[in-house]
Design an enzyme around this catalytic site. Structure first.
Site, PDB file in Angstrom:
ATOM      1  N   LYS A  10      20.078 -14.250 -10.063  1.00  0.00           N
ATOM      2  CA  LYS A  10      20.449 -15.521 -10.687  1.00  0.00           C
ATOM      3  C   LYS A  10      21.581 -16.199  -9.927  1.00  0.00           C
ATOM      4  O   LYS A  10      21.619 -17.417  -9.824  1.00  0.00           O
ATOM      5  CB  LYS A  10      20.813 -15.316 -12.164  1.00  0.00           C
ATOM      6  CG  LYS A  10      19.591 -14.956 -12.999  1.00  0.00           C
ATOM      7  CD  LYS A  10      19.749 -15.208 -14.481  1.00  0.00           C
ATOM      8  CE  LYS A  10      18.397 -14.945 -15.180  1.00  0.00           C
ATOM      9  NZ  LYS A  10      18.457 -15.033 -16.614  1.00  0.00           N
TER      10      LYS A  10
ATOM     11  N   LYS B 109       7.746 -11.153 -11.533  1.00  0.00           N
ATOM     12  CA  LYS B 109       7.458 -11.060 -12.967  1.00  0.00           C
ATOM     13  C   LYS B 109       7.256 -12.452 -13.568  1.00  0.00           C
ATOM     14  O   LYS B 109       7.810 -13.442 -13.091  1.00  0.00           O
ATOM     15  CB  LYS B 109       8.572 -10.297 -13.695  1.00  0.00           C
ATOM     16  CG  LYS B 109       9.854 -11.049 -13.890  1.00  0.00           C
ATOM     17  CD  LYS B 109      10.709 -10.418 -14.993  1.00  0.00           C
ATOM     18  CE  LYS B 109      11.816 -11.407 -15.358  1.00  0.00           C
ATOM     19  NZ  LYS B 109      12.125 -11.540 -16.748  1.00  0.00           N
TER      20      LYS B 109
ATOM     21  N   LYS C 256      10.419 -17.206 -17.835  1.00  0.00           N
ATOM     22  CA  LYS C 256      10.595 -18.523 -18.454  1.00  0.00           C
ATOM     23  C   LYS C 256      11.129 -19.530 -17.451  1.00  0.00           C
ATOM     24  O   LYS C 256      10.878 -20.711 -17.549  1.00  0.00           O
ATOM     25  CB  LYS C 256      11.616 -18.415 -19.595  1.00  0.00           C
ATOM     26  CG  LYS C 256      11.121 -17.686 -20.801  1.00  0.00           C
ATOM     27  CD  LYS C 256      12.089 -17.912 -21.956  1.00  0.00           C
ATOM     28  CE  LYS C 256      12.533 -16.599 -22.545  1.00  0.00           C
ATOM     29  NZ  LYS C 256      13.958 -16.393 -22.502  1.00  0.00           N
TER      30      LYS C 256
HETATM   31  P1  ATP Z   1      14.464 -15.864 -17.785  1.00  0.00           P
HETATM   32  O1  ATP Z   1      13.395 -16.168 -16.798  1.00  0.00           O
HETATM   33  O2  ATP Z   1      15.176 -17.086 -18.313  1.00  0.00           O
HETATM   34  O3  ATP Z   1      15.388 -14.764 -17.344  1.00  0.00           O
HETATM   35  P2  ATP Z   1      12.741 -14.139 -19.255  1.00  0.00           P
HETATM   36  O4  ATP Z   1      11.372 -14.671 -19.284  1.00  0.00           O
HETATM   37  O5  ATP Z   1      13.057 -13.013 -18.326  1.00  0.00           O
HETATM   38  O6  ATP Z   1      13.730 -15.329 -19.074  1.00  0.00           O
HETATM   39  P3  ATP Z   1      14.385 -13.026 -21.433  1.00  0.00           P
HETATM   40  O7  ATP Z   1      14.882 -13.820 -22.573  1.00  0.00           O
HETATM   41  O8  ATP Z   1      15.381 -12.700 -20.357  1.00  0.00           O
HETATM   42  O9  ATP Z   1      13.098 -13.704 -20.755  1.00  0.00           O
HETATM   43  O10 ATP Z   1      13.751 -11.657 -21.974  1.00  0.00           O
HETATM   44  C1  ATP Z   1      13.368 -11.375 -23.300  1.00  0.00           C
HETATM   45  C2  ATP Z   1      12.670 -10.026 -23.314  1.00  0.00           C
HETATM   46  O11 ATP Z   1      11.405 -10.124 -22.629  1.00  0.00           O
HETATM   47  C3  ATP Z   1      13.446  -8.916 -22.569  1.00  0.00           C
HETATM   48  O12 ATP Z   1      13.346  -7.718 -23.300  1.00  0.00           O
HETATM   49  C4  ATP Z   1      12.737  -8.809 -21.251  1.00  0.00           C
HETATM   50  O13 ATP Z   1      12.847  -7.511 -20.701  1.00  0.00           O
HETATM   51  C5  ATP Z   1      11.302  -9.123 -21.628  1.00  0.00           C
HETATM   52  N1  ATP Z   1      10.540  -9.696 -20.510  1.00  0.00           N
HETATM   53  C6  ATP Z   1      10.853 -10.819 -19.815  1.00  0.00           C
HETATM   54  N2  ATP Z   1       9.933 -11.082 -18.886  1.00  0.00           N
HETATM   55  C7  ATP Z   1       8.996 -10.087 -18.983  1.00  0.00           C
HETATM   56  C8  ATP Z   1       7.780  -9.805 -18.272  1.00  0.00           C
HETATM   57  N3  ATP Z   1       7.350 -10.585 -17.296  1.00  0.00           N
HETATM   58  N4  ATP Z   1       7.075  -8.716 -18.635  1.00  0.00           N
HETATM   59  C9  ATP Z   1       7.502  -7.910 -19.631  1.00  0.00           C
HETATM   60  N5  ATP Z   1       8.639  -8.118 -20.327  1.00  0.00           N
HETATM   61  C10 ATP Z   1       9.393  -9.197 -20.021  1.00  0.00           C
END
Ligand code: ATP
Ligand code: LTN
Length: 326
Positions: free
Chosen positions: A113, A193, A196
């Site tokens: 980040k 991965k 969001k």
């Molecule tokens: P950002 O991209 O803003 O970091 P994010 O999509 O990673 O957001 P978070 O709010 O950080 O989402 O994560 C919420 C939960 O979802 C956490 O427990 C994280 O480990 C899980 N998670 C996020 N992305 C994935 C993914 N691609 N596959 C499985 N679990 C995920």
């Protein structure tokens, strides 16, 4: 025996996608049957990357609404906004005084980040606030996706260090990471991965996406050369990713999917994947539409009031250990 405590959080930084659901939120809902669950929309974490103050309240509200629609049940679990419970930030400060700057510099999420958005002290301290979230309620278990494993290790290190220095206060929390779905990959690049914050919306499927969007995104998902549906992350990451999604939404094993779709070509399999996702998300979308916005606000405020009351004696014990209590 008293029920064990589960804690987890999600950032209201964009729309919730099926990676969040399959990796973490599905477990949030399931664990409610057995555990004392505390779930938090971590708005203080979210502002470590710039958020628009005009739209942030709506994003936060919407994240809460999606959680409720998925089945987070406020009659059984606590659900609230992190910033409404000030003990999180207080404990984070105390833990920051025993956190090692060297260890924080090695956190992969921080490095990623900071490279993309530029660094700030909050982004650097982010895992300490996450440790405070978990340790504040003495959580035993934390359902998260694979990407949060390193932060959980740091949480355990901080708990151990605190206990060694000030006396036994915190249990060491265990991560709950699913065997499949812990790391759902981007539909456009199976080496990254699903996230969001990926600038390409075609890379993910949102919980609230309509059927036509889901069909299009699955159809256009990057797949591997050769037309065989086979579970093999090294040779076929695109197809393996779709197989995990299909398996999680339908209950089918990887062997069963290979038997049913193996030689049928990608087109037929992708059609089935899209249908499985659409059917799996439909009940959540219905529940989402039925929610009343004022009632959602009320539930979240009620959750915060209960969380503050529950946190205070726990935080007072920490103050006593450190020599800050009156
Ligand atoms: P950002 O991209 O803003 O970091 P994010 O999509 O990673 O957001 P978070 O709010 O950080 O989402 O994560 C919420 C939960 O979802 C956490 O427990 C994280 O480990 C899980 N998670 C996020 N992305 C994935 C993914 N691609 N596959 C499985 N679990 C995920
Ligand atoms: N860092 C997590 C969100 C998060 C969290 C938590 C998860 C904040 N506090 C406590 C579990 C427990 C993320 O980025 N997904």
């Amino acid at each position: 025996m008293a029920r064990q405590t589960v804690f987890s959080g999600i950032q209201p930084t964009g729309n919730i996608h099926i990676g969040n659901y399959l990796g973490a939120l599905r477990n949030w809902v399931a664990l409610q049957a057995e555990y004392d669950c505390i779930y938090c929309v971590v708005d203080l974490h979210a502002i470590t990357v710039p958020q628009d103050p005009a739209t942030f309240p709506a994003d936060r509200h919407d994240a809460a609404k999606v959680l409720l629609a998925m089945g987070v049940d406020p009659t059984r679990s606590l659900l609230y906004y992190q910033s409404r419970v000030p003990q999180h930030a207080e404990l984070s400060w105390i833990l920051s005084t025993i956190a090692s700057t060297g260890q924080l510099s090695r956190m992969t999420q921080f490095k990623d980040k900071a490279d993309k958005a530029g660094s700030n002290l909050g982004l650097y301290a982010y895992p300490v606030l996450m440790a405070a979230d978990i340790l504040l309620f003495r959580a035993d278990a934390v359902p998260v996706g694979e990407d949060q494993k390193q932060h959980l290790e740091l949480t355990r290190d901080l708990a151990e260090r605190f206990n060694a220095r000030f006396g036994p206060e915190f249990p060491l929390p265990e991560p709950i990471i699913p065997k499949t779905g812990a790391r759902i990959m981007s539909l456009q690049d199976p080496a990254n991965k699903m996230s969001k914050s990926d600038p390409d919306p075609e890379s993910r499927i949102l919980i609230l996406d309509d059927a036509a969007t889901i069909q299009r995104r699955v159809k256009r998902a990057v797949t591997d050369s050769g037309g065989e549906v086979r579970y093999d992350w090294a040779a076929k990451p695109g197809i393996s990713n779709l197989m995990e999604m299909y398996g999680l939404f339908t209950g089918a094993s990887m062997d069963q999917i290979e038997a049913d779709f193996g030689g049928g070509g990608y087109g037929r399999f992708k059609g089935a994947v899209a249908e499985a996702i659409i059917a799996g998300l439909a009940p959540m979308q219905q529940a989402y539409r039925a929610l009343d916005d004022a009632e959602v606000d009320r539930l979240l405020e009620e959750g915060a009031a209960v969380a503050r009351e529950r946190a205070e004696p726990l935080q007072q014990a920490v103050r006593r250990r450190v020599g800050l209590a009156v």
